[in-house]
Every structure is written in structure tokens, then in C-alpha cells.
Design an enzyme around this catalytic site. Structure first.
Site, PDB file in Angstrom:
ATOM      1  N   GLY A 251      39.663  -6.873  49.846  1.00 11.70           N
ATOM      2  CA  GLY A 251      38.111  -6.906  50.845  1.00 11.70           C
ATOM      3  C   GLY A 251      38.876  -6.304  51.222  1.00 11.70           C
ATOM      4  N   ASP A 252      39.716  -5.467  52.212  1.00  9.18           N
ATOM      5  CA  ASP A 252      40.585  -4.427  52.710  1.00  9.18           C
ATOM      6  C   ASP A 252      39.908  -3.288  52.275  1.00  9.18           C
ATOM      7  OD1 ASP A 252      40.454  -6.758  55.131  1.00  9.18           O
ATOM      8  OD2 ASP A 252      42.733  -6.657  53.995  1.00  9.18           O
TER       9      ASP A 252
END
Length: 302
Positions: A251-252
Site C-alpha cells: 500500500g505504501d
């Protein structure tokens, strides 16, 4: 310049084993030690993609020094505040074929003097800069720390990206963040609803826009992602084909990929596909995404 803030960085001790048995001695067949935290992951992937940035936050003790060592190994710039007591947390990630189990540390206490020092650093941001606020807030910080930062930087033409969970995210929407990235489960939790299809996700993403967010990027794991941008356009993408190896940091990486695509082209659709490709490249590798990996996957999406 892009700046990231990680309030509670960590050493991730990642182990794999055939089977995990609680209450017994378990022997691993693979182990890895990675310095991380959501903002730090964003910084590393941005640098891997060729985008200079500076990582901010708090660190402490021998684990903090190792996090910085690894960050600098990737060529990232940092301006962390060193805390006098305690040590940056250690998170244990236990992986088997059937499941993943996490045991996350709590991190050191952060005194008011250190918060004031961080505010002084943030006051130096200038028009056109981007600030990424990502991840959890340790117990020693006030619950409204994100709000205080965004209020302080309001009306200064600074693009703020927020990747956080329910309350943290909802409370900052009034400050009109440039980008937020909930996943579909977090989106459902925010509105206490069941999201059964893409139309549902788009409907509630637009509600977040009505509440103040400019661009809403919703990740859906193996089901892809959806972007509702500030120009009123909506775009969906499946994930590229590949084998899930490690979901940590995916996600990052999507956030870093989106920012890279936007900074390079100014086009939200391209930024979106770049984000999907970057998140997938990290998920398909033991390490965070690199530029060649991202570009190879991007060709399959566009």
C-alpha cells in the site's frame, strides 16, 4: 520536494516457516530484517523510482540507528529527531502458507519538546512541496496530531497525502488533503456499510470527496484499485498478473508510485496506473519495488 513523516518507525523481523504452533518452539526456514514504517516505505520506493525526498519522524536507540542505516543505504535523505529514551519498535511478522501473524511493538515515548521540534521542521516546507502523513500514531502522541499538522500548514499550497485508518483519516478531511488511500475494508468501516461492488466503492469514495478529500485512491488487494480524482473522473484497474510474495509495504508503494506518476506527468490516470504497478511490484517481491519491476508491470496495464 516530497517529505514523509513516520511517527512510529519499526524494525520488521519477517520469518517464514512451514507451520506455526502457539506455545511450542518453532524453527524458521527464512528470515529478513527490514527497517520500515509506512512513511519510510514511501520514501524508499520514491527513491527507487528516482524521486528525491526527505524522511522525517522520530527514532530512538539501537533499532532507530539500524532503521536510519538501512534508509541511507537506499540513498534516502532523512532528518529524524532522535529521542533520548527507549528504542524504536520491533515488529515480528510470522508467515506460513496458510496465514500471516503479526506481533507489533509499542515504540518509545515522545515528549512535547520532540513534537515542537518536528513542527519547526514542518514550518520550513514551502509552496509546491508535498507531505506524506502515513501510519499509526503511538500512544504518547495526541490523537489529533495529524489535524494539528494540517491546520498548521493550511493555505500554504502544500499537497498533503494521508494514509491512515478510520478516525485519523476522517478527522483531517476538512483540511482538504490532496490524496487519501483507504483500502476497501477501511472504506466500508468508515461508513459502517457493506461494499458489494465497484459502484458502492465509487459512491462512498465520492462521499469522502464531499467531506474534503481531493483525490481518493481505494486499494482492493487482489481485486485491483479505483481512483476518483479531483476532476470528477473515475478509473478502475485490475492488478497485474503475478504471485503474491510479501504484502508488507504494498500500500505504501502504491502511494509512492502514484506520486511519482503525478510528478512526472501531471496526469491523474497515469499516476493511478503507476501506483497500481508499483504496489504490485512490491507485493510480488521480497523487497520494495524498483523502477525496472514497476515499468515491466506498467506495460501490462496501459
Amino acid at each position: 520536494m516530497i517529505y514523509t513523516v513516520t511517527f512510529n518507525p519499526a524494525i520488521d523481523y519477517i520469518v517464514r516457516l512451514d507451520k506455526f504452533i502457539a506455545g511450542a518452539t518453532n524453527r524458521v526456514n527464512y528470515e529478513q530484517v527490514l527497517g520500515g514504517g509506512k512513511g519510510i516505505n514511501v520514501s524508499i520506493v520514491l527513491k527507487n523510482l528516482g524521486i528525491d525526498n526527505t524522511a522525517l519522524g522520530f527514532m530512538s536507540g539501537f533499532t532507530g540507528q539500524e532503521i536510519l542505516r538501512q534508509l541511507h543505504k537506499f540513498g534516502c535523505k532523512s532528518d529524524f529527531i532522535e529521542l533520548p529514551n527507549g528504542f524504536s519498535r520491533i515488529n515480528v511478522k510470522i508467515k506460513t502458507d496458510e496465514q500471516e501473524t503479526e506481533v507489533n511493538g509499542q515504540g518509545p515515548d515522545i515528549p512535547q519538546s520532540a513534537i515542537d521540534e518536528l513542527f519547526a521542521k514542518l514550518d520550513k516546507l514551502t509552496s509546491g512541496d508535498t507531505l506524506v502523513l502515513a501510519g499509526s500514531i503511538p500512544q504518547s502522541l495526541p490523537d489529533d496530531i495529524y489535524e494539528k499538522i494540517m491546520s498548521r500548514l493550511e493555505n500554504r499550497n502544500i499537497n498533503i497525502v494521508v494514509d491512515a485508518t478510520k478516525k485519523l483519516l476522517l478527522n483531517v478531511l476538512k483540511y482538504r488533503p490532496f490524496l487519501i488511500k483507504p483500502n476497501n475494508h477501511e472504506l466500508a468501516e468508515m461508513f459502517n456499510v457493506c461494499l458489494s461492488n465497484h459502484d458502492d466503492i465509487i459512491f462512498y469514495a465520492k462521499k469522502l470527496q464531499d467531506m474534503g478529500a481531493k483525490n481518493v485512491l481505494v486499494s482492493m488487494g487482489k481485486d485491483g484499485a479505483i481512483l476518483v480524482d479531483q476532476n470528477g473522473s473515475t478509473v478502475y484497474s485490475p492488478v497485474p498478473k503475478g504471485k503474491l510474495v510479501n504484502s508488507i509495504g504494498a500500500g505504501d508503494s502504491m502511494v509512492a508510485g502514484f506520486l511519482t506518476g503525478y510528478y512526472e506527468t501531471g496526469d491523474f490516470k497515469h499516476a493511478f496506473y503507476m501506483g497500481v504497478a508499483t504496489g504490485s511490484a512490491s507485493a510480488f517481491s521480497e523487497n520494495l519495488a524498483t523502477r525496472p519491476e514497476v515499468e515491466a508491470l506498467l506495460k501490462t496495464l496501459i
